[in-house]
Design an enzyme around this catalytic site. Structure first.
Site, PDB file in Angstrom:
ATOM      1  N   TYR A   1      -9.166  -3.761 -11.788  1.00 15.21           N
ATOM      2  CA  TYR A   1      -9.086  -2.378 -11.332  1.00 15.21           C
ATOM      3  C   TYR A   1      -7.682  -1.812 -11.468  1.00 15.21           C
ATOM      4  O   TYR A   1      -7.505  -0.623 -11.785  1.00 15.21           O
ATOM      5  CB  TYR A   1      -9.608  -2.238  -9.901  1.00 15.21           C
ATOM      6  CG  TYR A   1      -8.723  -2.808  -8.818  1.00 15.21           C
ATOM      7  CD1 TYR A   1      -7.789  -1.996  -8.184  1.00 15.21           C
ATOM      8  CD2 TYR A   1      -8.822  -4.134  -8.409  1.00 15.21           C
ATOM      9  CE1 TYR A   1      -6.963  -2.504  -7.179  1.00 15.21           C
ATOM     10  CE2 TYR A   1      -8.013  -4.643  -7.423  1.00 15.21           C
ATOM     11  CZ  TYR A   1      -7.084  -3.820  -6.808  1.00 15.21           C
ATOM     12  OH  TYR A   1      -6.267  -4.321  -5.822  1.00 15.21           O
ATOM     13  N   CYS A  13      -1.364   1.622  -3.094  1.00 16.16           N
ATOM     14  CA  CYS A  13      -2.378   2.663  -2.880  1.00 16.16           C
ATOM     15  C   CYS A  13      -1.822   4.078  -2.863  1.00 16.16           C
ATOM     16  O   CYS A  13      -2.328   4.962  -3.555  1.00 16.16           O
ATOM     17  CB  CYS A  13      -3.105   2.419  -1.556  1.00 16.16           C
ATOM     18  SG  CYS A  13      -3.493   0.711  -1.180  1.00 16.16           S
ATOM     19  N   HIS A  29     -27.705  20.868  -2.105  1.00 14.63           N
ATOM     20  CA  HIS A  29     -27.843  21.372  -3.475  1.00 14.63           C
ATOM     21  C   HIS A  29     -26.997  22.615  -3.677  1.00 14.63           C
ATOM     22  O   HIS A  29     -26.903  23.445  -2.769  1.00 14.63           O
ATOM     23  CB  HIS A  29     -29.319  21.693  -3.750  1.00 14.63           C
ATOM     24  CG  HIS A  29     -29.585  22.185  -5.125  1.00 14.63           C
ATOM     25  ND1 HIS A  29     -29.600  21.358  -6.228  1.00 14.63           N
ATOM     26  CD2 HIS A  29     -29.829  23.442  -5.591  1.00 14.63           C
ATOM     27  CE1 HIS A  29     -29.862  22.076  -7.305  1.00 14.63           C
ATOM     28  NE2 HIS A  29     -29.997  23.344  -6.941  1.00 14.63           N
ATOM     29  N   GLU A  59     -26.372  14.723  -4.369  1.00 13.76           N
ATOM     30  CA  GLU A  59     -27.761  14.892  -3.936  1.00 13.76           C
ATOM     31  C   GLU A  59     -28.684  13.908  -4.647  1.00 13.76           C
ATOM     32  O   GLU A  59     -29.747  13.546  -4.129  1.00 13.76           O
ATOM     33  CB  GLU A  59     -28.239  16.314  -4.176  1.00 13.76           C
ATOM     34  CG  GLU A  59     -28.383  16.702  -5.630  1.00 13.76           C
ATOM     35  CD  GLU A  59     -28.864  18.131  -5.798  1.00 13.76           C
ATOM     36  OE1 GLU A  59     -30.039  18.414  -5.467  1.00 13.76           O
ATOM     37  OE2 GLU A  59     -28.059  18.972  -6.247  1.00 13.76           O
ATOM     38  N   CYS A 101       0.819  -1.212   0.000  1.00 12.14           N
ATOM     39  CA  CYS A 101       0.000   0.000   0.000  1.00 12.14           C
ATOM     40  C   CYS A 101       0.853   1.263   0.000  1.00 12.14           C
ATOM     41  O   CYS A 101       0.671   2.150  -0.830  1.00 12.14           O
ATOM     42  CB  CYS A 101      -0.935  -0.003   1.201  1.00 12.14           C
ATOM     43  SG  CYS A 101      -1.998   1.460   1.247  1.00 12.14           S
ATOM     44  N   LYS A 105       0.153   5.252  -6.111  1.00  9.94           N
ATOM     45  CA  LYS A 105      -0.826   5.231  -7.197  1.00  9.94           C
ATOM     46  C   LYS A 105      -1.770   6.417  -7.085  1.00  9.94           C
ATOM     47  O   LYS A 105      -2.066   7.090  -8.086  1.00  9.94           O
ATOM     48  CB  LYS A 105      -1.621   3.925  -7.171  1.00  9.94           C
ATOM     49  CG  LYS A 105      -2.699   3.825  -8.230  1.00  9.94           C
ATOM     50  CD  LYS A 105      -3.571   2.597  -8.012  1.00  9.94           C
ATOM     51  CE  LYS A 105      -4.419   2.747  -6.742  1.00  9.94           C
ATOM     52  NZ  LYS A 105      -5.278   1.566  -6.495  1.00  9.94           N
ATOM     53  N   GLU A 137      -7.068   1.472 -13.680  1.00 12.89           N
ATOM     54  CA  GLU A 137      -6.540   2.649 -12.998  1.00 12.89           C
ATOM     55  C   GLU A 137      -5.287   3.163 -13.686  1.00 12.89           C
ATOM     56  O   GLU A 137      -5.145   4.361 -13.948  1.00 12.89           O
ATOM     57  CB  GLU A 137      -6.250   2.322 -11.535  1.00 12.89           C
ATOM     58  CG  GLU A 137      -7.499   2.178 -10.692  1.00 12.89           C
ATOM     59  CD  GLU A 137      -7.203   1.709  -9.273  1.00 12.89           C
ATOM     60  OE1 GLU A 137      -8.050   1.938  -8.392  1.00 12.89           O
ATOM     61  OE2 GLU A 137      -6.128   1.117  -9.041  1.00 12.89           O
TER      62      GLU A 137
END
Length: 478
Positions: free
Chosen positions: A179, A49, A461, A466, A44, A52, A183
């Protein structure tokens, strides 16, 4: 415990192993040692992680000037200075490794910067031949990327190598559709590399929600990534060894013999399953990972390994050998850093605090850092349909920020809801910063929130998020 050198010996200095070691030592007073053959921080922090995500941040600036000009800013296009970015990246990873080392030192954990294997249920043998005994042994050795079994696979690089490139290639072929492949396709494209991606399956991101997968694939192609599904490669070789008759697709002459090539033998010639051949500066294999259990001699001790080489453990991370435990990617349960940390904490609670603790591996939020990102928790629409009748609420639209700038970007908000209980079975978001959104939505889903709970929450908003609380009618019933 005096019969052993330590109460706990941890093999592996990644996030899970370090957390278990320092908590056991710092909070329970246990005598703890840890061995790590590479850099502290593990996949990681050092080669996953963290670097990256920093590359994701860097790549996202590619579209900033164009968007800013639509808002009236006089900003010219620029180019990435890889040396500057990479220098900062290396310094940051060095800093983080230092943090991990200091955390262990501050907790009183003795560390050994070398490889270790298990000699018997209570003995660890270090690379220098030294043997240490421990009442408990915790294996947290993680996993590694693997190359496919095909001719010339050694000509390509894997994800660990990306962070060590001396220069960015001008062209890259990414093989894979998970993934990691997707990525890095988005990252490298954003950094200015011409990206081609081959995936043997019908659609990228297998295992994720089908509608979300389709939207991301469409967005990647719109951005200029040359994505080919149903395509794989069968052979690779250095381009210098490819003969002129091997070429069935156009190849720029400048691709041959570049002095800045990042692979050992320069540009790579590849042959695809459809018969086409092409040359790329670099080939990146993102075709899977394997747990790091080689040469630990675990099966000789009675520790069971799974088909992929993973260590088989029970709900308390204990192996078939009572004194040996394993956590993190080496167990191939849920391969996420926060999960490894949770497993390490649960191990300490169980073994050193007398509080048997299982890790709940259900309803774990996660994100895929493509562009746009995917945030997800719970069941996909396809999985839910097989389990029970459900309603699907979804909306896809162009977000305000990029629509104003004339960009085609679209986002997706999706809820999969049980018809019987009204509980949210799955939440899937494809949008910029979807990872940030799914963390908060994940709390509600983990608590068992219903669609009515979402409906009675007032929207913020104007935001993209939302829409997750304003969808009133199901788009379809699954």
């Amino acid at each position: 415990m005096a019969d052993f050198d330590y109460d706990l010996f941890v093999i592996g200095g990644g996030s899970g192993g370090v957390r278990a070691a320092r908590v056991a030592a710092g909070e329970t007073g246990a005598r703890v040692a840890l061995a790590e053959e590479d850099r502290y921080g593990g996949t990681c922090v050092i080669r996953g992680c963290v670097p990256k995500k920093l590359m994701v941040f860097a790549s996202e600036y590619a579209h900033m000037p164009e968007t800013a000009r639509a808002y009236g800013w006089d900003i010219a296009d620029g180019a990435l200075d890889w040396d500057t970015f990479h220098g900062h990246l290396v310094k940051e990873l060095d800093r983080l490794e230092g943090v991990y080392r200091n955390l262990l030192k501050g907790s009183g954990v003795e560390t050994f910067d070398q490889r270790a294997r298990i000699a018997d249920p209570h003995t660890v043998e270090l690379a220098d031949g030294t043997r240490k005994t421990a009442k408990h042994i915790l294996i947290a050795t993680g996993g590694r990327p693997v190359r496919p079994d095909m001719p010339g696979a050694e000509c390509g690089i894997v994800s660990d190598d990306i962070f060590h490139l001396p220069k960015l290639p001008e062209s890259v072929l990414i093989v894979g559709g998970g993934y990691i492949a997707c990525e890095f396709a988005c990252i490298l494209h954003g950094l200015g590399v011409k990206v081609t991606q081959y995936y043997r399956g019908a659609q990228i991101l297998r295992g994720f929600d089908e509608e979300a997968r389709g939207l991301i694939a469409e967005a990647m192609r719109e951005r200029g990534i040359d994505l080919h599904t149903g395509t794989n490669i069968v052979e690779a070789r250095p381009a210098s060894e490819a003969e002129e008759g091997d070429m069935t697709a156009p190849v720029e002459a400048a691709q041959y013999g570049r002095p800045h090539a990042v692979t050992p033998d320069g540009p790579v010639w590849v042959k695809a399953t459809n018969g086409n051949t092409r040359v790329f500066d670099t080939v990146l294999f993102a075709t899977g990972r394997r747990p790091n259990t080689d040469d630990l001699f675990l099966e000789d001790l009675g520790v069971k390994l799974g088909r992929n080489g993973q260590i088989v453990v029970d709900d308390y991370s204990q192996t078939d050998v009572p004194s040996i435990y394993a956590i993190g990617d080496v167990t191939d349960r849920v391969n996420l850093t926060p999960v490894a940390i949770r497993e390490g904490m649960a191990f300490v609670e169980t073994v050193f605090k007398g509080n048997p603790t299982k890790v709940d591996h259900a309803l774990i939020p996660s994100a895929v850092f493509t562009q746009p990102e995917l945030g997800t928790i719970g069941l996909t629409e396809e999985q839910a349909r097989e389990q029970e009748p459900c309603d699907v609420y979804c909306t896809s639209f162009r977000p305000m920020q990029t629509a104003f700038a004339g960009r085609p970007d679209r986002v997706l908000m999706k809820l999969v809801v049980s018809k019987e209980t009204d509980k949210i079975l799955g939440c899937h978001i494809v949008a910029p910063n979807a990872g940030e959104m799914i963390q908060l939505a994940g709390i509600a889903v983990k608590m068992g929130a219903t669609k009515v709970d979402f409906d009675r929450t007032v929207a913020v908003h104007p935001t993209m998020s939302e829409e997750i609380v304003t969808m009133r009618k199901p788009m379809r019933t699954a």
